[in-house]
Design a protein around this motif. Structure first.
Motif, PDB file in Angstrom:
ATOM      1  N   ALA A  69       0.825  -1.204   0.000  1.00 21.57           N
ATOM      2  CA  ALA A  69       0.000   0.000   0.000  1.00 21.57           C
ATOM      3  C   ALA A  69       0.863   1.259   0.000  1.00 21.57           C
ATOM      4  CB  ALA A  69      -0.918   0.006   1.213  1.00 21.57           C
ATOM      5  N   GLY A  70       0.560   2.157  -0.916  1.00 25.79           N
ATOM      6  CA  GLY A  70       1.244   3.433  -0.973  1.00 25.79           C
ATOM      7  C   GLY A  70       2.540   3.432  -1.770  1.00 25.79           C
ATOM      8  N   LEU A  71       2.971   2.275  -2.257  1.00 26.07           N
ATOM      9  CA  LEU A  71       4.203   2.208  -3.030  1.00 26.07           C
ATOM     10  C   LEU A  71       3.896   2.224  -4.520  1.00 26.07           C
ATOM     11  CD1 LEU A  71       6.223  -0.543  -1.137  1.00 26.07           C
ATOM     12  CD2 LEU A  71       6.364   1.932  -0.874  1.00 26.07           C
ATOM     13  N   ASP A  72       4.681   2.965  -5.259  1.00 23.53           N
ATOM     14  CA  ASP A  72       4.558   2.939  -6.718  1.00 23.53           C
ATOM     15  C   ASP A  72       5.071   1.582  -7.197  1.00 23.53           C
ATOM     16  OD1 ASP A  72       5.839   3.193  -9.481  1.00 23.53           O
ATOM     17  OD2 ASP A  72       4.650   5.036  -9.351  1.00 23.53           O
ATOM     18  N   PRO A  73       4.280   0.845  -7.975  1.00 26.45           N
ATOM     19  CA  PRO A  73       4.683  -0.506  -8.370  1.00 26.45           C
ATOM     20  C   PRO A  73       5.922  -0.554  -9.263  1.00 26.45           C
ATOM     21  CG  PRO A  73       2.690   0.133  -9.520  1.00 26.45           C
ATOM     22  CD  PRO A  73       2.982   1.211  -8.519  1.00 26.45           C
ATOM     23  N   GLN A  74       6.220   0.523  -9.945  1.00 23.16           N
ATOM     24  CA  GLN A  74       7.365   0.531 -10.843  1.00 23.16           C
ATOM     25  C   GLN A  74       8.629   1.116 -10.195  1.00 23.16           C
ATOM     26  OE1 GLN A  74       6.857  -1.095 -13.706  1.00 23.16           O
ATOM     27  NE2 GLN A  74       4.782  -1.331 -12.958  1.00 23.16           N
ATOM     28  N   ILE A  75       8.442   2.009  -9.238  1.00 25.01           N
ATOM     29  CA  ILE A  75       9.595   2.703  -8.655  1.00 25.01           C
ATOM     30  C   ILE A  75       9.926   2.186  -7.259  1.00 25.01           C
ATOM     31  CG2 ILE A  75      10.502   4.941  -7.910  1.00 25.01           C
ATOM     32  CD1 ILE A  75       8.661   6.177 -10.097  1.00 25.01           C
ATOM     33  N   ALA A  77       8.203  -0.292  -5.251  1.00 24.80           N
ATOM     34  CA  ALA A  77       7.995  -1.702  -4.919  1.00 24.80           C
ATOM     35  C   ALA A  77       9.226  -2.569  -5.193  1.00 24.80           C
ATOM     36  CB  ALA A  77       6.768  -2.249  -5.644  1.00 24.80           C
ATOM     37  N   PRO A  78       9.923  -2.404  -6.319  1.00 26.81           N
ATOM     38  CA  PRO A  78      11.123  -3.230  -6.528  1.00 26.81           C
ATOM     39  C   PRO A  78      12.183  -3.012  -5.437  1.00 26.81           C
ATOM     40  CG  PRO A  78      10.454  -2.259  -8.600  1.00 26.81           C
ATOM     41  CD  PRO A  78       9.617  -1.622  -7.525  1.00 26.81           C
ATOM     42  N   PHE A  79      12.381  -1.765  -5.045  1.00 31.63           N
ATOM     43  CA  PHE A  79      13.348  -1.443  -3.997  1.00 31.63           C
ATOM     44  C   PHE A  79      12.905  -2.045  -2.665  1.00 31.63           C
ATOM     45  CE2 PHE A  79      15.089   1.538  -0.793  1.00 31.63           C
ATOM     46  CZ  PHE A  79      16.431   1.303  -1.025  1.00 31.63           C
ATOM     47  N   PHE A  80      11.630  -1.909  -2.345  1.00 29.12           N
ATOM     48  CA  PHE A  80      11.086  -2.463  -1.104  1.00 29.12           C
ATOM     49  C   PHE A  80      11.267  -3.977  -1.073  1.00 29.12           C
ATOM     50  CE2 PHE A  80       7.612  -4.274   1.388  1.00 29.12           C
ATOM     51  CZ  PHE A  80       7.800  -3.625   2.599  1.00 29.12           C
ATOM     52  N   ASP A  81      11.011  -4.641  -2.187  1.00 30.40           N
ATOM     53  CA  ASP A  81      11.171  -6.103  -2.252  1.00 30.40           C
ATOM     54  C   ASP A  81      12.618  -6.520  -2.023  1.00 30.40           C
ATOM     55  OD1 ASP A  81       8.499  -6.590  -2.642  1.00 30.40           O
ATOM     56  OD2 ASP A  81       8.684  -7.065  -4.775  1.00 30.40           O
ATOM     57  N   LEU A  82      13.556  -5.769  -2.594  1.00 32.50           N
ATOM     58  CA  LEU A  82      14.974  -6.075  -2.373  1.00 32.50           C
ATOM     59  C   LEU A  82      15.344  -5.928  -0.901  1.00 32.50           C
ATOM     60  CD1 LEU A  82      16.725  -4.459  -5.459  1.00 32.50           C
ATOM     61  CD2 LEU A  82      16.632  -6.886  -4.879  1.00 32.50           C
ATOM     62  N   LEU A  83      14.854  -4.862  -0.272  1.00 30.45           N
ATOM     63  CA  LEU A  83      15.125  -4.669   1.155  1.00 30.45           C
ATOM     64  C   LEU A  83      14.497  -5.781   1.984  1.00 30.45           C
ATOM     65  CD1 LEU A  83      14.624  -0.815   1.579  1.00 30.45           C
ATOM     66  CD2 LEU A  83      16.771  -2.089   1.665  1.00 30.45           C
ATOM     67  N   SER A  84      13.279  -6.145   1.658  1.00 30.67           N
ATOM     68  CA  SER A  84      12.585  -7.211   2.388  1.00 30.67           C
ATOM     69  C   SER A  84      13.319  -8.543   2.246  1.00 30.67           C
ATOM     70  CB  SER A  84      11.155  -7.371   1.880  1.00 30.67           C
ATOM     71  OG  SER A  84      10.412  -6.220   2.142  1.00 30.67           O
ATOM     72  N   LYS A  85      13.736  -8.836   1.030  1.00 30.72           N
ATOM     73  CA  LYS A  85      14.443 -10.093   0.781  1.00 30.72           C
ATOM     74  C   LYS A  85      15.769 -10.107   1.532  1.00 30.72           C
ATOM     75  CE  LYS A  85      15.832 -13.218  -2.851  1.00 30.72           C
ATOM     76  NZ  LYS A  85      15.850 -13.493  -4.268  1.00 30.72           N
ATOM     77  N   SER A  86      16.465  -8.979   1.544  1.00 31.62           N
ATOM     78  CA  SER A  86      17.730  -8.879   2.263  1.00 31.62           C
ATOM     79  C   SER A  86      17.517  -9.072   3.761  1.00 31.62           C
ATOM     80  CB  SER A  86      18.379  -7.527   1.988  1.00 31.62           C
ATOM     81  OG  SER A  86      19.553  -7.389   2.717  1.00 31.62           O
ATOM     82  N   ALA A  87      16.513  -8.433   4.299  1.00 32.10           N
ATOM     83  CA  ALA A  87      16.209  -8.559   5.724  1.00 32.10           C
ATOM     84  C   ALA A  87      15.798  -9.986   6.065  1.00 32.10           C
ATOM     85  CB  ALA A  87      15.097  -7.582   6.121  1.00 32.10           C
ATOM     86  N   GLU A  88      15.046 -10.599   5.177  1.00 32.79           N
ATOM     87  CA  GLU A  88      14.605 -11.986   5.360  1.00 32.79           C
ATOM     88  C   GLU A  88      15.802 -12.930   5.423  1.00 32.79           C
ATOM     89  OE1 GLU A  88      12.243 -14.445   2.336  1.00 32.79           O
ATOM     90  OE2 GLU A  88      10.831 -12.947   3.107  1.00 32.79           O
ATOM     91  N   SER A  89      16.740 -12.744   4.508  1.00 31.53           N
ATOM     92  CA  SER A  89      17.895 -13.637   4.454  1.00 31.53           C
ATOM     93  C   SER A  89      18.825 -13.426   5.665  1.00 31.53           C
ATOM     94  CB  SER A  89      18.658 -13.478   3.159  1.00 31.53           C
ATOM     95  OG  SER A  89      19.230 -12.200   3.056  1.00 31.53           O
ATOM     96  N   ARG A  90      18.843 -12.227   6.217  1.00 30.96           N
ATOM     97  CA  ARG A  90      19.680 -11.962   7.387  1.00 30.96           C
ATOM     98  C   ARG A  90      19.065 -12.547   8.649  1.00 30.96           C
ATOM     99  NH1 ARG A  90      23.408  -7.348   6.591  1.00 30.96           N
ATOM    100  NH2 ARG A  90      23.035  -6.620   4.485  1.00 30.96           N
ATOM    101  N   GLY A  91      17.742 -12.688   8.634  1.00 34.02           N
ATOM    102  CA  GLY A  91      17.040 -13.211   9.803  1.00 34.02           C
ATOM    103  C   GLY A  91      17.120 -14.720   9.929  1.00 34.02           C
ATOM    104  N   ARG A  92      17.642 -15.368   8.936  1.00 32.89           N
ATOM    105  CA  ARG A  92      17.724 -16.840   8.965  1.00 32.89           C
ATOM    106  C   ARG A  92      18.871 -17.315   9.790  1.00 32.89           C
ATOM    107  NH1 ARG A  92      16.434 -18.336   2.717  1.00 32.89           N
ATOM    108  NH2 ARG A  92      14.432 -17.355   2.701  1.00 32.89           N
TER     109      ARG A  92
END
Length: 92
Positions: A69-75, A77-92
């Motif tokens: 919500a509130g994120l531009d899907p082209q600008i 969202a990709p950055f947010f997904d990269l941050l989320s994936k990075s945080a996810e992998s660090r939490g393992r």
């Protein structure tokens, strides 16, 4: 067979071309393509049908409802997904 093969190659090309713009999203699409190919194998008619719908989805790219919500899907969202994936992998 030729139609399914052409569709597969077109999707692979599109994903490869867009991967740098939105790596997490297009990596997921790449994985889904592999799942479709595994599922239908050499059943060319069913593969062509499955790929037809998938090609449409790939060409549309990320939609607004795919983004947080509130994120531009082209600008944003990709950055947010990269941050989320990075945080996810660090939490393992």
């Amino acid at each position: 067979m030729p139609k399914a093969s052409e569709m597969e190659h077109a999707v692979r090309h599109h994903i490869k071309k867009k991967l740098d713009e939105d790596p997490v999203f297009y990596q997921k699409l790449s994985q889904r393509l592999e799942e479709i190919l595994q599922k239908f194998g050499e059943d060319w008619d069913q593969l062509a049908l499955a790929l037809k719908d998938f090609v449409d989805e790939v060409q549309k790219g990320r939609k607004q409802e795919d983004a947080q919500a509130g994120l531009d899907p082209q600008i944003h969202a990709p950055f947010f997904d990269l941050l989320s994936k990075s945080a996810e992998s660090r939490g393992r």
